[in-house]
Design a protein around this motif. Structure first.
Motif, PDB file in Angstrom:
ATOM      1  N   GLY A 149      -7.559  10.340 -21.847  1.00 56.25           N
ATOM      2  CA  GLY A 149      -8.523  11.081 -22.674  1.00 56.25           C
ATOM      3  C   GLY A 149      -9.579  11.788 -21.838  1.00 56.25           C
ATOM      4  N   GLY A 150      -9.922  11.213 -20.712  1.00 55.85           N
ATOM      5  CA  GLY A 150     -10.899  11.853 -19.836  1.00 55.85           C
ATOM      6  C   GLY A 150     -10.352  13.134 -19.229  1.00 55.85           C
ATOM      7  N   ALA A 151      -9.071  13.109 -18.882  1.00 57.91           N
ATOM      8  CA  ALA A 151      -8.442  14.328 -18.351  1.00 57.91           C
ATOM      9  C   ALA A 151      -8.299  15.363 -19.464  1.00 57.91           C
ATOM     10  CB  ALA A 151      -7.080  14.001 -17.742  1.00 57.91           C
ATOM     11  N   GLU A 152      -7.931  14.907 -20.653  1.00 57.94           N
ATOM     12  CA  GLU A 152      -7.771  15.819 -21.787  1.00 57.94           C
ATOM     13  C   GLU A 152      -9.105  16.457 -22.176  1.00 57.94           C
ATOM     14  OE1 GLU A 152      -4.034  13.708 -24.123  1.00 57.94           O
ATOM     15  OE2 GLU A 152      -6.030  12.836 -24.298  1.00 57.94           O
ATOM     16  N   ALA A 153     -10.150  15.655 -22.259  1.00 58.75           N
ATOM     17  CA  ALA A 153     -11.467  16.192 -22.624  1.00 58.75           C
ATOM     18  C   ALA A 153     -11.964  17.166 -21.562  1.00 58.75           C
ATOM     19  CB  ALA A 153     -12.471  15.060 -22.831  1.00 58.75           C
ATOM     20  N   GLY A 154     -11.547  16.935 -20.323  1.00 59.36           N
ATOM     21  CA  GLY A 154     -11.919  17.842 -19.243  1.00 59.36           C
ATOM     22  C   GLY A 154     -11.088  19.114 -19.259  1.00 59.36           C
ATOM     23  N   LYS A 155     -10.072  19.144 -20.127  1.00 56.26           N
ATOM     24  CA  LYS A 155      -9.189  20.305 -20.239  1.00 56.26           C
ATOM     25  C   LYS A 155      -8.603  20.710 -18.883  1.00 56.26           C
ATOM     26  CE  LYS A 155     -11.259  21.911 -24.494  1.00 56.26           C
ATOM     27  NZ  LYS A 155     -11.924  22.964 -25.257  1.00 56.26           N
ATOM     28  N   VAL A 156      -8.088  19.715 -18.197  1.00 52.68           N
ATOM     29  CA  VAL A 156      -7.458  19.961 -16.901  1.00 52.68           C
ATOM     30  C   VAL A 156      -6.318  20.964 -17.080  1.00 52.68           C
ATOM     31  CG1 VAL A 156      -6.075  18.885 -15.073  1.00 52.68           C
ATOM     32  CG2 VAL A 156      -8.088  17.692 -15.977  1.00 52.68           C
ATOM     33  N   LYS A 157      -6.257  21.925 -16.178  1.00 56.68           N
ATOM     34  CA  LYS A 157      -5.222  22.962 -16.259  1.00 56.68           C
ATOM     35  C   LYS A 157      -4.327  22.927 -15.015  1.00 56.68           C
ATOM     36  CE  LYS A 157      -7.521  26.834 -17.109  1.00 56.68           C
ATOM     37  NZ  LYS A 157      -8.965  26.633 -17.294  1.00 56.68           N
ATOM     38  N   ILE A 158      -3.167  23.533 -15.124  1.00 57.23           N
ATOM     39  CA  ILE A 158      -2.265  23.637 -13.974  1.00 57.23           C
ATOM     40  C   ILE A 158      -2.983  24.357 -12.835  1.00 57.23           C
ATOM     41  CG2 ILE A 158      -0.189  24.800 -13.116  1.00 57.23           C
ATOM     42  CD1 ILE A 158       1.179  24.160 -15.728  1.00 57.23           C
ATOM     43  N   GLY A 159      -2.979  23.727 -11.687  1.00 58.78           N
ATOM     44  CA  GLY A 159      -3.617  24.319 -10.525  1.00 58.78           C
ATOM     45  C   GLY A 159      -5.059  23.886 -10.322  1.00 58.78           C
ATOM     46  N   ASP A 160      -5.564  23.013 -11.180  1.00 53.78           N
ATOM     47  CA  ASP A 160      -6.955  22.566 -11.067  1.00 53.78           C
ATOM     48  C   ASP A 160      -7.142  21.577  -9.918  1.00 53.78           C
ATOM     49  OD1 ASP A 160      -8.171  23.996 -13.067  1.00 53.78           O
ATOM     50  OD2 ASP A 160      -8.430  22.315 -14.445  1.00 53.78           O
ATOM     51  N   THR A 161      -8.365  21.555  -9.436  1.00 55.66           N
ATOM     52  CA  THR A 161      -8.819  20.508  -8.529  1.00 55.66           C
ATOM     53  C   THR A 161      -9.688  19.556  -9.351  1.00 55.66           C
ATOM     54  OG1 THR A 161      -8.766  21.957  -6.607  1.00 55.66           O
ATOM     55  CG2 THR A 161     -10.219  20.048  -6.481  1.00 55.66           C
ATOM     56  N   VAL A 162      -9.363  18.281  -9.297  1.00 57.54           N
ATOM     57  CA  VAL A 162     -10.057  17.294 -10.127  1.00 57.54           C
ATOM     58  C   VAL A 162     -10.515  16.136  -9.252  1.00 57.54           C
ATOM     59  CG1 VAL A 162      -9.826  15.698 -12.085  1.00 57.54           C
ATOM     60  CG2 VAL A 162      -8.620  17.896 -12.117  1.00 57.54           C
ATOM     61  N   ALA A 163     -11.780  15.759  -9.389  1.00 59.04           N
ATOM     62  CA  ALA A 163     -12.278  14.570  -8.691  1.00 59.04           C
ATOM     63  C   ALA A 163     -12.520  13.474  -9.713  1.00 59.04           C
ATOM     64  CB  ALA A 163     -13.574  14.894  -7.945  1.00 59.04           C
ATOM     65  N   ILE A 164     -12.078  12.263  -9.401  1.00 63.05           N
ATOM     66  CA  ILE A 164     -12.287  11.136 -10.309  1.00 63.05           C
ATOM     67  C   ILE A 164     -13.132  10.091  -9.600  1.00 63.05           C
ATOM     68  CG2 ILE A 164     -11.164   9.298 -11.626  1.00 63.05           C
ATOM     69  CD1 ILE A 164      -8.830  11.906 -10.945  1.00 63.05           C
ATOM     70  N   PHE A 165     -14.307   9.845 -10.186  1.00 63.61           N
ATOM     71  CA  PHE A 165     -15.259   8.931  -9.566  1.00 63.61           C
ATOM     72  C   PHE A 165     -15.061   7.514 -10.086  1.00 63.61           C
ATOM     73  CE2 PHE A 165     -17.968  11.597  -7.000  1.00 63.61           C
ATOM     74  CZ  PHE A 165     -17.596  12.855  -7.436  1.00 63.61           C
ATOM     75  N   ALA A 166     -14.618   6.650  -9.212  1.00 63.97           N
ATOM     76  CA  ALA A 166     -14.310   5.231  -9.423  1.00 63.97           C
ATOM     77  C   ALA A 166     -12.850   5.108  -9.849  1.00 63.97           C
ATOM     78  CB  ALA A 166     -15.228   4.560 -10.431  1.00 63.97           C
ATOM     79  N   GLN A 167     -12.183   4.179  -9.186  1.00 69.64           N
ATOM     80  CA  GLN A 167     -10.751   3.965  -9.418  1.00 69.64           C
ATOM     81  C   GLN A 167     -10.496   2.549  -9.900  1.00 69.64           C
ATOM     82  OE1 GLN A 167      -8.198   6.293  -9.259  1.00 69.64           O
ATOM     83  NE2 GLN A 167      -9.798   7.849  -9.009  1.00 69.64           N
ATOM     84  N   GLY A 168     -11.336   2.098 -10.830  1.00 66.03           N
ATOM     85  CA  GLY A 168     -10.999   0.897 -11.584  1.00 66.03           C
ATOM     86  C   GLY A 168      -9.884   1.266 -12.552  1.00 66.03           C
ATOM     87  N   PRO A 169      -9.535   0.360 -13.463  1.00 65.77           N
ATOM     88  CA  PRO A 169      -8.420   0.649 -14.377  1.00 65.77           C
ATOM     89  C   PRO A 169      -8.577   1.970 -15.124  1.00 65.77           C
ATOM     90  CG  PRO A 169      -9.024  -1.659 -14.504  1.00 65.77           C
ATOM     91  CD  PRO A 169     -10.031  -1.026 -13.598  1.00 65.77           C
ATOM     92  N   ILE A 170      -9.781   2.272 -15.626  1.00 69.34           N
ATOM     93  CA  ILE A 170      -9.989   3.528 -16.350  1.00 69.34           C
ATOM     94  C   ILE A 170      -9.822   4.720 -15.413  1.00 69.34           C
ATOM     95  CG2 ILE A 170     -11.710   4.954 -17.547  1.00 69.34           C
ATOM     96  CD1 ILE A 170     -11.292   2.827 -19.399  1.00 69.34           C
ATOM     97  N   GLY A 171     -10.442   4.652 -14.264  1.00 67.06           N
ATOM     98  CA  GLY A 171     -10.351   5.747 -13.306  1.00 67.06           C
ATOM     99  C   GLY A 171      -8.916   5.979 -12.849  1.00 67.06           C
ATOM    100  N   LEU A 172      -8.193   4.895 -12.638  1.00 70.12           N
ATOM    101  CA  LEU A 172      -6.789   5.044 -12.240  1.00 70.12           C
ATOM    102  C   LEU A 172      -5.989   5.740 -13.329  1.00 70.12           C
ATOM    103  CD1 LEU A 172      -6.290   1.575 -10.531  1.00 70.12           C
ATOM    104  CD2 LEU A 172      -6.074   3.807  -9.391  1.00 70.12           C
ATOM    105  N   CYS A 173      -6.288   5.395 -14.588  1.00 74.29           N
ATOM    106  CA  CYS A 173      -5.570   6.066 -15.683  1.00 74.29           C
ATOM    107  C   CYS A 173      -6.028   7.516 -15.839  1.00 74.29           C
ATOM    108  CB  CYS A 173      -5.733   5.290 -16.980  1.00 74.29           C
ATOM    109  SG  CYS A 173      -4.781   3.738 -16.976  1.00 74.29           S
ATOM    110  N   ALA A 174      -7.268   7.802 -15.498  1.00 78.29           N
ATOM    111  CA  ALA A 174      -7.716   9.198 -15.487  1.00 78.29           C
ATOM    112  C   ALA A 174      -6.976   9.968 -14.396  1.00 78.29           C
ATOM    113  CB  ALA A 174      -9.225   9.267 -15.278  1.00 78.29           C
ATOM    114  N   THR A 175      -6.716   9.295 -13.282  1.00 74.07           N
ATOM    115  CA  THR A 175      -5.929   9.905 -12.207  1.00 74.07           C
ATOM    116  C   THR A 175      -4.522  10.224 -12.711  1.00 74.07           C
ATOM    117  OG1 THR A 175      -7.226   8.758 -10.527  1.00 74.07           O
ATOM    118  CG2 THR A 175      -5.026   9.528  -9.872  1.00 74.07           C
ATOM    119  N   ILE A 176      -3.932   9.270 -13.427  1.00 74.06           N
ATOM    120  CA  ILE A 176      -2.623   9.521 -14.058  1.00 74.06           C
ATOM    121  C   ILE A 176      -2.706  10.741 -14.975  1.00 74.06           C
ATOM    122  CG2 ILE A 176      -1.018   8.624 -15.809  1.00 74.06           C
ATOM    123  CD1 ILE A 176      -1.494   5.814 -14.649  1.00 74.06           C
TER     124      ILE A 176
END
Lengths: 358, 358, 358, 358
Positions: free
Chosen positions: D167-194
């Motif tokens: 949902g974090g990636a979706e709300a961010g409206k990530v697009k093909i070719g985007d650069t995305v930084a994810i702050f903290a890689q706990g379970p939520i952050g790891l799923c945002a990475t996914i």
């Protein structure tokens, strides 16, 4: 006396020849590119066959990779010798359409602000890329430097095939968890398969008549392969989706049969994303359209262009997310382009895309 | 012995009669409404003519205003005696489609998650609103209390006409400064005109064959009136827009001619928002479609329903932004509904909408 | 010897003077405009006070209406003598940002593709509009011909105030039936009120401390007036909305108090659309932000520019949908601009906007 | 006499115990689930520590997988013995918020239509999932059958972690070719990475202080790993992006430091998608916010729920696009849940998520 160069020239229907032309003179906003690699598109075959009319004497081709030879007097931010790619669609950036974000339908500085397909100039309204040199109009909006790590062949699909194919998935607004069917797995359809995969579709259904193309589709990310030589695609997709239909159907051929099948397999509220270039009127069957009450969307996309688009697509390639080099099945020198057209137009020897090296 | 009530019942094509039926028994999620005002829709005329099939014996109608008579055992948040409106479309709120935000194509708790037009139940798959009493399914998702200051007649267009018409502008994504053409100025088209105006279109072109409807269109916010009895609408709209075409074209009739004209007047990248209920296959002319390369969008909308939609539309009415009472041109008791159908089906006496009071 | 012209020049904080400068020399992509009308913006006052730093010697102002005096050698599609307006933000159209549709953050042909506020050049990074002549960069992307029927004063608010204000409603994605609160009813806030009204908000709550501004807000379309001198705006808006909160809150002042109040009155899932130019860090109160779990959106908007934007805004004016002439409360010649700054900076005599005629 | 069951009960801050409670009695719209697998969330630790207040005596937990034991009298479309999952957020489907598509802020059938975090009921406003049995409210909107091929552990992250992260990636409206930084890689952050990977980001920058988490991030699709123990993340991300900044920054921790860093690394026009649960006011630095002129967006997301969301996420798992089983680092019986809390709250033994089997 102007320097001469070789170019693939449209003479009349069924006749594109390798001829000689002056190297283009550039204006203040243009750039001159020495083409190092280009390719032939299905649209060029339409032109060859006389199905899409262009002026006699025009140089064909709209997929250039090359080196900046010369820059117009008003062009800033580039230097000669830089390796660049330009999109098949070369928007001015300054038309009303461009300023509204609709770069493909660029209307230029003049006129009513929009021009149907106005952004498509190479090999359509101005000389194209199947030549030794190419004039790139509105260079600042269109020249995208190629990152050092990427070969010409790696970025060769960015100007058209990859941009169009991915554009079909984008216009379809593919979402995570979607089921997507892609009708036809030629170069565009294969790139639409790449696009659907990249946007998070979790069930990708590739449809084609050629088993070898379906095999490539699988490598590009398809989950289900539908061979229309063996099964009815509408029935088969209904079966695969448990009767539910697909969220997005992408048409990548330009025929009534695929357009109609794409509509028939849509779930209510689904989107038909059309990429094909049609050559006759289309029919929307009443039942497939739920009499107009199905909350359906039909969207069409002309290949997105401009340097930002090229930059993003090269990121796609550079990151390893997609590899389009396997689409290049044959390689020719520019001198042999007539042979290349012969092969490509008749789809011989399992050809997908040819690379043409001037 | 079940209590009896009067209802407009579909018997066979060309025959809707006022008959008697038991007052509905409600289940735990339902509500029983005593209908205080309803109307006849163009869709009901399709049913009357046998063009849209429903089961013999079905009560017709899908536009209720009424008083809560009884609430299902599991229904919370309402009380008997409350004045309410329910949309023509009554989504469950709990289907896969609803949870995806596509309430009109509600698939219920069962099945594949989506059902074409599944949200349209009144007078289609269950008994409808042209009766003394009405069972409202999934009451908690569908009953919208009518604010005190509003009369039944003020909110009578909310269930269908206003929701559909405004929905056409919304689906077209009309933006501030847009030019919008609306084909046909019947009740739906007039409400689409209201919608285009409310969303910021600055040039609204109303198209119809009846001067009196064009006059109403002007009162609803149209800037240009195109009388197709006098001019060719495609030529005239090209003239009005200086050759540019419209940003959004709304089809509000359901015919090939209007669909095609709507497509022909679109600028590249424009949207055809289709509201009509079609009764035959549609044809997309190749040139109007730019061979699939015009970045066009064709979107269809089934009347949005649910209580939140009704709440918003009543805000529109209550705020004075729109007034749909002038659309009610004749009033009948339920006892005279056969006469009302006669008048409405033949579009006599300048009828736009009739109000039916049980 | 270069021709001289008068211009309002920033010397140092608290000192903008009327001085003399050479008429600008233009490059191939530029145009020279003879300014016929301009105005002073709140941002210019920030510059005057030293709160927003610009280079000493810069001509101030970013809201020009004028006549094309001269066109750069590469500029096509215009002619000398044409009456035009240019936006406060002048994107190149050819930067990576522009090609991505984010014209305000235009990065030029160089650099990383994006530049914070890069599209704002007039009176910020290049000489501005409070002068007899103005160089408009990237003229083809920025010059918008003024329709014959419109006076200079009618279009004077298009370059900034109207574009920004309406942009706030657009960025907030105001929908039909929305409740919208606009904090502060200076020129920007009043135009945001216009925008909210044009997009279909049915309950518009205008907030300010000055009764005369609230009165104008009412004329611009506000339904509720909240005088913060008399009531607490958060309490009052909760009362007006029956405890529900607003769908969209627009901040049009640039202060912590208004930012915070805007957040506090949002319903869950609501959008805070921020237009203000802030001069210190902002604080997001934990409770107003639902600890990050309220599905809130905070969006900021820099005045959209470019000729397509100007064209649309002039459609808004030309169609009679909005009239911003009443915002012009005083008129001065350029010679009296120091007096105008004095009046405007101290908000004397009920000033909203001044018109400056060179 | 009511049957008893074991449950993890909040007694007071720092005290969650395994106790005994009656098996819930269900109403007509509810279902009773025999929990077969559940887990502990970071939010539960907030509750344990007294940082997020819940009523004494409440059963904790909001991530259930189980078997339908009993269905409410009005529930259709399911059968006892069916294996199901329910989201952490259980919308009614029938509230004004739900009908507007904002299910997480569900207001129920009563009240003003919206309720902040109203969809979060399990272990917050009603008894939760860390128990032998669980009452699922509004069962028809919330029970999602688990496909046969998937184990309980495979779908255990769907109710919260995967839904929130994606949902974090979706709300961010990530697009093909985007650069995305994810702050903290706990379970939520790891799923945002996914999620960022699934939506087509081509440069994913994972930020954390623990090398072992960064390693997992790499397996989940991160391209760049930023260890904040070794480098300053803002400087490092500027370096990685060549000074350009990221298109989308996802905050997945809930602290000022990560929120602020996420804002600082955004390019103009970029989006900060915030997933963290904050425990104090946030500060927006003026410069990072470009004084409000950077066209920035800050969006927050509460875990999307409902059965359609669960269905989609199980498609993600079932298709092999993501595998969250490696996030389960320890397994416990419900009898040992106090030990599990002890371990999880102190983040011992490299714990990411624990599986609790009643």
């Amino acid at each position: 006396m102007a320097q001469k160069m070789k170019a693939a020239i449209f003479i009349e229907p069924e006749r594109i020849i390798l001829g000689e032309k002056p190297v283009p003179e550039i204006g203040p906003l243009d750039a001159l590119i020495r083409v190092t690699l280009t390719t032939i598109c299905g649209t060029d075959v339409h032109i060859l066959k006389g199905e899409y009319p262009v002026a006699a004497g025009l140089t064909i081709g709209h997929e250039p990779v090359g080196i900046i030879e010369k820059l117009g007097s008003a062009v800033q931010g580039y230097h000669e010798g830089q390796r660049v790619v330009a999109g098949a669609i070369t928007p001015s950036g300054t038309s009303y359409a461009c300023l509204a974000g609709l770069h493909s339908q660029c209307g230029g500085a003049h006129g009513h602000g929009w021009k149907p397909m106005g952004g498509w100039r190479f090999g359509n309204t101005i000389d194209g890329a199947q030549a030794e040199y190419l004039l790139v109009p509105d260079a600042m909006a269109n020249l995208a430097p190629v990152p050092d790590g990427l070969t010409d062949e790696q970025v060769l699909m960015c100007p058209d095939i990859l941009s169009t194919g991915i554009g079909g998935a984008e216009a379809g607004k593919v979402k995570i968890g979607d089921t997507v069917a892609i009708f036809a797995q030629g170069p565009i359809g294969l790139c639409a398969t790449i696009g659907a995969r990249m946007m998070g579709a979790t069930s990708i259904i590739a449809v084609d008549a050629l088993p070898e193309r379906l095999e490539i589709a699988q490598r590009m990310g398809a989950d289900h392969l539908v061979d229309i030589g063996k099964v009815d695609p509408v029935d088969e997709i209904r079966r695969i989706t448990g009767g539910r239909g697909v969220d997005v159907a992408i048409e990548a051929l330009g025929r009534q049969a695929t357009f109609e099948a794409a509509l028939r397999v849509l779930r209510p509220g689904g989107t038909l994303s059309s990429l094909g270039v049609y050559s006759e009127d289309l029919r929307i069957p009443l039942d497939a359209f739920a009499a107009g009450l199905g909350d359906h969307r039909i969207v069409t996309t002309l290949c997105p262009g401009g340097k930002e688009r090229m930059r993003r697509l090269m990121e796609v390639i550079g990151s390893g997310r997609a590899d389009t080099t396997s689409l290049v099945t044959q390689r020719f020198g520019l001198d042999d382009i007539e042979t290349a057209y012969e092969l490509f137009a008749h789809q011989r020897d399992g050809v997908l895309k040819v690379a043409i090296r001037p």
